[in-house]
Design an enzyme around this catalytic site. Sequence first.
Site, short mmCIF file in Angstrom:
data_model
loop_
_atom_site.label_atom_id
_atom_site.label_comp_id
_atom_site.label_asym_id
_atom_site.label_seq_id
_atom_site.Cartn_x
_atom_site.Cartn_y
_atom_site.Cartn_z
N CYS A 165 0.84 13.90 -7.12
CA CYS A 165 2.13 14.05 -6.96
C CYS A 165 2.46 15.57 -8.02
O CYS A 165 3.02 16.63 -7.26
CB CYS A 165 2.83 12.54 -7.65
SG CYS A 165 3.51 12.76 -9.11
N GLU A 186 3.52 17.93 1.82
CA GLU A 186 2.35 17.44 1.44
C GLU A 186 1.05 16.77 2.24
O GLU A 186 1.31 15.93 2.33
CB GLU A 186 2.87 16.16 0.74
CG GLU A 186 2.37 16.01 -0.84
CD GLU A 186 2.50 14.49 -1.47
OE1 GLU A 186 3.15 13.54 -1.21
OE2 GLU A 186 2.54 14.47 -2.65
N GLU A 226 9.74 8.50 -7.73
CA GLU A 226 9.96 9.77 -7.75
C GLU A 226 8.60 9.87 -6.92
O GLU A 226 8.06 8.43 -6.27
CB GLU A 226 8.22 10.08 -9.44
CG GLU A 226 9.26 9.75 -10.09
CD GLU A 226 10.30 11.06 -10.44
OE1 GLU A 226 9.76 12.02 -10.09
OE2 GLU A 226 11.69 10.97 -10.94
N GLY A 270 6.01 7.10 -4.75
CA GLY A 270 5.40 6.85 -3.57
C GLY A 270 5.36 8.12 -2.53
O GLY A 270 6.72 8.70 -3.41
N SER A 271 5.69 7.47 -1.52
CA SER A 271 6.40 8.39 -0.59
C SER A 271 7.48 8.36 -0.56
O SER A 271 8.37 7.95 -0.81
CB SER A 271 5.25 8.27 0.61
OG SER A 271 6.08 6.58 1.12
N ASN A 272 7.44 9.61 0.24
CA ASN A 272 9.35 9.82 0.12
C ASN A 272 9.84 8.56 1.69
O ASN A 272 11.11 8.21 1.29
CB ASN A 272 9.47 11.60 1.23
CG ASN A 272 9.11 11.89 -0.53
OD1 ASN A 272 8.36 12.62 -0.94
ND2 ASN A 272 10.34 13.02 -0.38
N THR A 273 8.75 8.62 2.63
CA THR A 273 9.58 7.48 3.62
C THR A 273 9.98 7.05 3.44
O THR A 273 11.39 6.24 3.55
CB THR A 273 8.31 7.16 4.45
OG1 THR A 273 8.09 8.49 4.96
CG2 THR A 273 9.06 7.23 5.63
N VAL A 274 9.48 5.53 2.79
CA VAL A 274 9.32 4.72 1.80
C VAL A 274 10.41 4.81 0.51
O VAL A 274 10.93 3.59 0.68
CB VAL A 274 8.40 3.72 1.41
CG1 VAL A 274 8.52 2.54 0.68
CG2 VAL A 274 6.91 3.41 2.07
N GLY A 275 10.03 5.57 -0.45
CA GLY A 275 11.38 5.25 -1.42
C GLY A 275 12.78 5.84 -0.70
O GLY A 275 13.91 5.15 -1.21
N LYS A 285 5.15 -4.57 -8.02
CA LYS A 285 3.94 -5.04 -6.55
C LYS A 285 3.27 -3.70 -6.79
O LYS A 285 3.63 -2.58 -6.66
CB LYS A 285 4.79 -4.87 -5.09
CG LYS A 285 4.25 -5.64 -4.23
CD LYS A 285 4.06 -5.30 -3.16
CE LYS A 285 3.47 -3.54 -2.74
NZ LYS A 285 1.84 -3.73 -2.66
P1 NAP Z 1 3.70 4.68 -0.27
O1 NAP Z 1 2.75 4.35 1.30
O2 NAP Z 1 4.66 5.10 -0.77
O3 NAP Z 1 3.14 3.37 -1.34
C1 NAP Z 1 3.71 3.10 -2.51
C2 NAP Z 1 4.04 1.77 -2.86
O4 NAP Z 1 5.13 1.30 -1.97
C3 NAP Z 1 2.58 0.81 -2.57
O5 NAP Z 1 2.85 -0.40 -3.37
C4 NAP Z 1 3.07 0.87 -1.15
O6 NAP Z 1 2.62 -1.06 -0.92
C5 NAP Z 1 4.91 0.37 -1.56
N1 NAP Z 1 4.56 0.45 0.03
C6 NAP Z 1 4.79 0.38 1.17
N2 NAP Z 1 5.56 0.58 2.79
C7 NAP Z 1 6.63 -0.15 0.91
C8 NAP Z 1 7.67 -0.94 2.26
N3 NAP Z 1 8.47 -0.97 3.53
N4 NAP Z 1 8.69 -0.78 1.24
C9 NAP Z 1 8.62 -0.96 -0.02
N5 NAP Z 1 7.32 -0.68 -0.05
C10 NAP Z 1 6.61 -0.40 0.09
O7 NAP Z 1 2.40 5.79 -1.29
P2 NAP Z 1 1.08 5.87 -1.40
O8 NAP Z 1 0.81 6.23 -0.23
O9 NAP Z 1 0.93 4.71 -1.28
O10 NAP Z 1 1.49 7.46 -2.54
C11 NAP Z 1 1.05 8.65 -2.80
C12 NAP Z 1 2.53 9.34 -2.25
O11 NAP Z 1 2.84 9.04 -4.00
C13 NAP Z 1 2.24 10.79 -2.34
O12 NAP Z 1 3.81 11.21 -1.29
C14 NAP Z 1 2.94 11.28 -3.75
O13 NAP Z 1 3.20 12.60 -4.08
C15 NAP Z 1 3.24 10.08 -3.75
N6 NAP Z 1 3.44 10.24 -6.05
C16 NAP Z 1 4.49 10.52 -6.68
C17 NAP Z 1 4.43 10.50 -7.90
C18 NAP Z 1 5.20 10.90 -8.89
O14 NAP Z 1 5.61 11.20 -9.39
N7 NAP Z 1 5.99 12.02 -8.38
C19 NAP Z 1 3.12 9.72 -8.21
C20 NAP Z 1 2.23 10.07 -7.85
C21 NAP Z 1 2.61 9.78 -6.49
P3 NAP Z 1 1.07 -0.53 -0.16
O15 NAP Z 1 0.29 -0.46 -0.88
O16 NAP Z 1 0.84 -2.30 0.03
O17 NAP Z 1 1.46 -0.39 0.88
#
Ligand code: NAP
Length: 486
Positions: free
Chosen positions: A291, A389, A257, A235-240, A182
């Site tokens: 990130c 962040e 991650e 993705g984000s910490n909250t969702v992770g 997804k």
């Molecule tokens: P995000 O809002 O957490 O979204 C990441 C993924 O999770 C998207 O596919 C999103 O789908 C999905 N998602 C959203 N809500 C969800 C839920 N309740 N349950 C399951 N999946 C859900 O993060 P983002 O804004 O896309 O990305 C930015 C974050 O990613 C930053 O914190 C960044 O540091 C982190 N990041 C970390 C790394 C690493 O390797 N450490 C690399 C890149 C980015 P939708 O798009 O449909 O909402």
Amino acid sequence: MNTTTESKTTTFLNYINGEWVASDTGQTEVSKNPAIKGEVVGSYQLSSSNDFNDAATSARIAQKAWRKLAGSVRGDYLLKAASILEERIDDIAATMTREMGKTFAEAKGETARGVAILRYYAGEGMRSVGDVIPSTDSEALLFTTRVPVGVVGVITPWNFPVAIPLWKMAPALIYGNTVVIKPASETAITCAKVINCLHDAGFPAGVINMVTGSGAKIGTEMVNHREIDAITFTGSNTVGKQLAHSAVTRGIKYQLEMGGKNPVIVASDADLDLAVDATISGGLKSTGQKCTATSRVIVQKEVYDRFKEKLLEKVAEITVGDGLESGTWMGPCASEGQLNTVLSYIEKGKEEGATLLFGGNRVLENKGYYVEPTVFESTSPDLTIVREEIFGPVLALLKVDTLEEALELANDSEYGLSASIFTTNIGNMLSFINEMDAGLMRINAESAGVELQAPFGGMKQSSSHSREQGRAAIEFFTSIKTVFIK
Ligand code: NAP
């Protein structure tokens, strides 16, 4: 790729069991270009639980035969996909730029990275998957082997829409797993084009599946679905953390991650030109939406003023604009929401007493979601812009007396993804290596560099403490079996 075109907008479909199919909801959403307000890149499916169920069930059925293939045969599919992706590099990179704004040069570099990831993991199909261990019984054979985890759910963010899906899917596939991805909604179309390369490489039906739609809906469906054996998330910490809770409840494997608040330390003996260039590249490329992006710049007092002056001179040269236009160094924020988040952090920085040294304003307002590269000076480590962040082109400079103080400040964060130091002193380097809490340690190099053949991941709140990429990926995507034969 099977798509439909209505009123000049191409609609991209889900990919399930080797076919491009529309969601049973009949609903789609548009993906918009952040560089040009109102420009639609295409539409993607808003999928249902039924769609996800079809994908997960196909992946389960396909896994039986896929895991039995020789690793080298699975590798051949990855090699074929790599060549197809390479042929389509310009189209996929341009789609990425149009969907999330990074410059075409960066998007092309990322797509080339995707090609290299596929080739690297193709080779993994020929490498060892276990150890022979001396048994206490001299007539027995004791060894380990590895088996795939099963069906892997993949959830990816929008900031690396080619590299991250591939650095998760390629190792999953080579070790015999099947996948359901997804992708981030923001970059669903770029992902569909990558999946089409895998489709055209001839992977058997069901081995790879893609279901687009809201993260809250499809992500929740994924982590709770009986056919999903493991989930890898960036993705984000909250969702992770939400996903981790559900994964633990179901007893499935998970890998997260997440965010970073990456420091750069500039020691008094640093090559300042190098440190300035790397701070700009690490902090502001991709509009700071990495990130591993530099966001805290901790400088020893002896060189603080000279570093600041050089940095501001170079930041002033940055050209902001549409990433498809030659001459643009920094593109827009990925979306209006992302721009608003960045602007609200800039306001908070000002309100809380940080000194704004450069930028801070929205620009090209009539065109898209652009913000100036922004540099703050902070006398306190407790300001929101120093702790949280931002995921935007915002740097915070902090002055320290000693290297010890610099390391203490650098470690004063809930995150621990990447960290850099600029120094020519071996003692400083060793202190940094020993004392800095970060998964990626960069010496005289920007915080955002990553090598695909080396482990990638963070400490503290940045990660679930597993590692992606390189040979390290085998740990998540396989289970070890210890075998005793007599
Ligand atoms: P995000 O809002 O957490 O979204 C990441 C993924 O999770 C998207 O596919 C999103 O789908 C999905 N998602 C959203 N809500 C969800 C839920 N309740 N349950 C399951 N999946 C859900 O993060 P983002 O804004 O896309 O990305 C930015 C974050 O990613 C930053 O914190 C960044 O540091 C982190 N990041 C970390 C790394 C690493 O390797 N450490 C690399 C890149 C980015 P939708 O798009 O449909 O909402």
